[in-house]
Design a protein around this motif. Structure first.
Motif, PDB file in Angstrom:
ATOM      1  N   GLN A  64      32.754  27.916  36.186  1.00 34.84           N
ATOM      2  CA  GLN A  64      33.227  28.041  37.505  1.00 34.84           C
ATOM      3  C   GLN A  64      31.701  29.552  38.445  1.00 34.84           C
ATOM      4  OE1 GLN A  64      34.186  27.307  40.876  1.00 34.84           O
ATOM      5  NE2 GLN A  64      33.462  28.849  42.643  1.00 34.84           N
ATOM      6  N   ILE A  66      30.522  31.651  39.692  1.00 34.34           N
ATOM      7  CA  ILE A  66      31.222  32.834  40.328  1.00 34.34           C
ATOM      8  C   ILE A  66      30.046  34.050  39.812  1.00 34.34           C
ATOM      9  CG2 ILE A  66      32.201  34.106  38.013  1.00 34.34           C
ATOM     10  CD1 ILE A  66      33.903  33.726  41.503  1.00 34.34           C
ATOM     11  N   CYS A 104      35.600  31.515  30.254  1.00 35.92           N
ATOM     12  CA  CYS A 104      36.788  30.628  30.581  1.00 35.92           C
ATOM     13  C   CYS A 104      37.762  32.335  29.531  1.00 35.92           C
ATOM     14  CB  CYS A 104      36.229  29.460  30.127  1.00 35.92           C
ATOM     15  SG  CYS A 104      36.231  29.282  28.474  1.00 35.92           S
ATOM     16  N   ASN A 136      36.718  38.151  28.907  1.00 40.88           N
ATOM     17  CA  ASN A 136      36.222  36.905  29.890  1.00 40.88           C
ATOM     18  C   ASN A 136      36.300  37.251  31.190  1.00 40.88           C
ATOM     19  OD1 ASN A 136      38.163  37.797  31.900  1.00 40.88           O
ATOM     20  ND2 ASN A 136      39.733  37.597  30.717  1.00 40.88           N
ATOM     21  N   LYS A 138      36.583  37.641  34.516  1.00 45.81           N
ATOM     22  CA  LYS A 138      37.827  38.875  35.282  1.00 45.81           C
ATOM     23  C   LYS A 138      37.382  40.058  34.910  1.00 45.81           C
ATOM     24  CE  LYS A 138      41.691  40.124  37.486  1.00 45.81           C
ATOM     25  NZ  LYS A 138      42.197  41.350  36.732  1.00 45.81           N
ATOM     26  N   VAL A 139      37.678  40.440  33.614  1.00 43.81           N
ATOM     27  CA  VAL A 139      37.861  41.705  32.778  1.00 43.81           C
ATOM     28  C   VAL A 139      35.897  41.816  32.801  1.00 43.81           C
ATOM     29  CG1 VAL A 139      38.467  43.027  30.886  1.00 43.81           C
ATOM     30  CG2 VAL A 139      40.272  41.047  31.811  1.00 43.81           C
ATOM     31  N   ILE A 142      34.137  40.645  37.247  1.00 44.16           N
ATOM     32  CA  ILE A 142      34.955  40.412  38.814  1.00 44.16           C
ATOM     33  C   ILE A 142      35.131  42.080  39.186  1.00 44.16           C
ATOM     34  CG2 ILE A 142      36.704  39.847  40.133  1.00 44.16           C
ATOM     35  CD1 ILE A 142      36.195  36.632  38.838  1.00 44.16           C
ATOM     36  N   ASP A 143      36.050  42.506  37.594  1.00 45.33           N
ATOM     37  CA  ASP A 143      36.844  43.937  37.768  1.00 45.33           C
ATOM     38  C   ASP A 143      36.071  45.191  37.838  1.00 45.33           C
ATOM     39  OD1 ASP A 143      39.470  42.233  37.814  1.00 45.33           O
ATOM     40  OD2 ASP A 143      40.024  43.227  36.162  1.00 45.33           O
ATOM     41  N   ILE A 148      29.251  38.648  42.894  1.00 45.31           N
ATOM     42  CA  ILE A 148      30.132  37.682  42.903  1.00 45.31           C
ATOM     43  C   ILE A 148      29.394  36.642  43.745  1.00 45.31           C
ATOM     44  CG2 ILE A 148      31.982  38.383  41.303  1.00 45.31           C
ATOM     45  CD1 ILE A 148      33.044  38.037  43.262  1.00 45.31           C
TER      46      ILE A 148
ATOM     47  N   PHE B 124      39.775  29.866  41.171  1.00 40.60           N
ATOM     48  CA  PHE B 124      39.235  30.582  40.300  1.00 40.60           C
ATOM     49  C   PHE B 124      39.797  32.189  40.198  1.00 40.60           C
ATOM     50  CE2 PHE B 124      35.017  32.202  37.016  1.00 40.60           C
ATOM     51  CZ  PHE B 124      36.031  31.018  36.207  1.00 40.60           C
ATOM     52  N   TRP B 125      38.801  33.198  38.782  1.00 43.88           N
ATOM     53  CA  TRP B 125      39.222  34.066  38.743  1.00 43.88           C
ATOM     54  C   TRP B 125      39.706  34.949  40.134  1.00 43.88           C
ATOM     55  CZ3 TRP B 125      42.514  35.432  35.475  1.00 43.88           C
ATOM     56  CH2 TRP B 125      41.896  35.077  33.524  1.00 43.88           C
ATOM     57  N   VAL B 126      39.109  34.390  41.218  1.00 39.96           N
ATOM     58  CA  VAL B 126      39.268  35.387  42.409  1.00 39.96           C
ATOM     59  C   VAL B 126      41.116  34.971  42.958  1.00 39.96           C
ATOM     60  CG1 VAL B 126      36.886  36.557  42.600  1.00 39.96           C
ATOM     61  CG2 VAL B 126      37.505  34.187  43.214  1.00 39.96           C
ATOM     62  N   THR B 130      45.800  36.842  40.939  1.00 36.99           N
ATOM     63  CA  THR B 130      45.828  37.336  39.656  1.00 36.99           C
ATOM     64  C   THR B 130      45.860  39.390  39.623  1.00 36.99           C
ATOM     65  OG1 THR B 130      42.998  37.954  40.757  1.00 36.99           O
ATOM     66  CG2 THR B 130      44.002  35.676  38.850  1.00 36.99           C
ATOM     67  N   LEU B 135      47.028  40.022  35.849  1.00 35.09           N
ATOM     68  CA  LEU B 135      46.244  38.677  34.841  1.00 35.09           C
ATOM     69  C   LEU B 135      44.529  39.606  34.381  1.00 35.09           C
ATOM     70  CD1 LEU B 135      46.473  35.385  36.236  1.00 35.09           C
ATOM     71  CD2 LEU B 135      48.099  36.658  35.469  1.00 35.09           C
ATOM     72  N   GLN B 136      45.374  39.763  32.908  1.00 34.83           N
ATOM     73  CA  GLN B 136      43.535  40.151  32.024  1.00 34.83           C
ATOM     74  C   GLN B 136      43.714  38.541  31.340  1.00 34.83           C
ATOM     75  OE1 GLN B 136      42.554  43.512  32.550  1.00 34.83           O
ATOM     76  NE2 GLN B 136      43.692  43.204  34.115  1.00 34.83           N
ATOM     77  N   GLY B 137      44.156  37.751  31.254  1.00 35.47           N
ATOM     78  CA  GLY B 137      43.662  36.543  30.892  1.00 35.47           C
ATOM     79  C   GLY B 137      44.332  35.614  30.513  1.00 35.47           C
TER      80      GLY B 137
END
Lengths: 150, 169
Positions: A64, A66, A104, A136, A138-139, A142-143, A148, B124-126, B130, B135-137
């Motif tokens: 994706q 993002i 991913c 990934n 997210k970590v 995004i976090d 995004i 997805f991740w958003v 999560t 969730l971290q992975g």
């Protein structure tokens, strides 16, 4: 006798150094990118947050797109998507600032970054980088509150 | 003296905040409910599966390690589906996909013959889930009993099977 000892120790030290150097280069050469071709997420976020700074061309070669302003190619492990990436890259000069990312999975498990980065190498690009997302998206993106797409 | 009381109060507030956050997914606590649509678009809540042992499996079609473990999940599903447990009757898997494209999600379910509950908001991740499950992975999973209480977290392969075996009657 002492001289022999010194010579022996010197040879041993040289052999050990050569061995260590060989293992380091072997490890580095396992990946299609070098250490300086990894782009820190904070640096890309800084560029995206400052429209006056030069903007790289960003391709998502994973699930994706993002990241803000990135172009969705799709997972590069699929031949069709790799072809799509090649078509996009054909339009660019070899000194274009290109950033690719997937995010991913951790790098060692990602099936997309190697074929995509390998293609950029093969096509002779000079300023291409891989976004350093070791865990990934997210970590590592995004976090951290980096930009995004909406 | 006032200063000490103030510092102690701030410290207590901070600790209680940290404690309450880390309590969310602790073993022995109730798993947060999930309300997400299945492939047909119908909402399936996690709480609707109360009474059964449930494995909440967070996965995605783009996650290679997740796909690798699907055959094992199919094996466990077949083995325990109708079993009776100490705190629950029957076993269900509640697959939560972090896919973003419905076609990818749908085709992998078909390709891998996944026949248990599948839900996704395709965000997805958003996806808010999560954050709810921190969730971290991927892959990540949570095993809950018939009352919705968390029994185990992030167990895979033989360890997961052993954890389910333990609660069989």
């Amino acid at each position: 006798m002492n001289n022999i000892k010194i010579i022996f120790l010197s040879i041993f030290a040289i052999a050990m150094t050569a061995n260590a150097f060989q293992s380091v280069t072997a490890k580095a050469s396992q990946e299609p990118w070098t250490e300086h071709q990894l782009l820190a997420p904070a640096d890309l976020a800084k560029a995206l947050n400052d429209p006056k700074s030069p903007q790289p061309i960003i391709y998502s070669i994973g699930p994706q797109a993002i990241i803000k302003n990135s172009i969705d190619i799709g997972p590069a492990q699929e031949k069709g998507n790799l072809k799509k990436l090649k078509q996009q890259l054909n339009k660019l000069p070899k000194d274009a600032n290109i950033v690719i990312y997937c995010g991913c999975c951790p790098f060692d498990k990602c099936p997309n970054i190697r074929p995509a980065f390998g293609l950029l190498n093969e096509m002779g690009f000079k300023k291409h980088k891989l976004l350093n997302l070791p865990h990934n998206l997210k970590v590592d993106w995004i976090d951290k509150g980096y930009p995004i797409t909406n | 003296m006032k200063k000490i009381i103030l510092i102690a109060t701030i410290l207590c507030l901070h600790l209680s905040l940290v404690f309450s956050q880390s309590q969310d997914l602790n073993i022995g606590t109730i798993a947060p409910d999930i309300r997400l649509p299945n492939l047909k678009g119908d909402t399936v809540t996690l709480s609707s599966l109360r009474g059964k042992i449930v494995l909440i499996d967070f996965w995605a079609s783009w996650c290679a390690p997740c796909l690798k473990e699907q055959p094992k999940l199919a094996e466990l599903y077949k083995k325990y589906k109708d079993s009776v447990f100490t705190v629950g009757k029957g076993f269900e898997i509640y697959g939560v996909s972090l896919d973003s494209k419905k076609t990818s999600w749908k085709s992998i379910i078909k390709k891998m013959n996944i026949n248990w509950t599948q839900v996704s908001d395709l965000k997805f991740w958003v996806s808010p889930v999560t954050k709810k499950y921190n969730l971290q992975g991927l892959p990540f999973n949570v095993l809950i009993d018939g009352n919705g209480v968390i029994i185990a977290k992030n167990l895979h392969g033989v360890k997961l099977e052993q954890a389910i075996d333990k609660i069989l009657i």
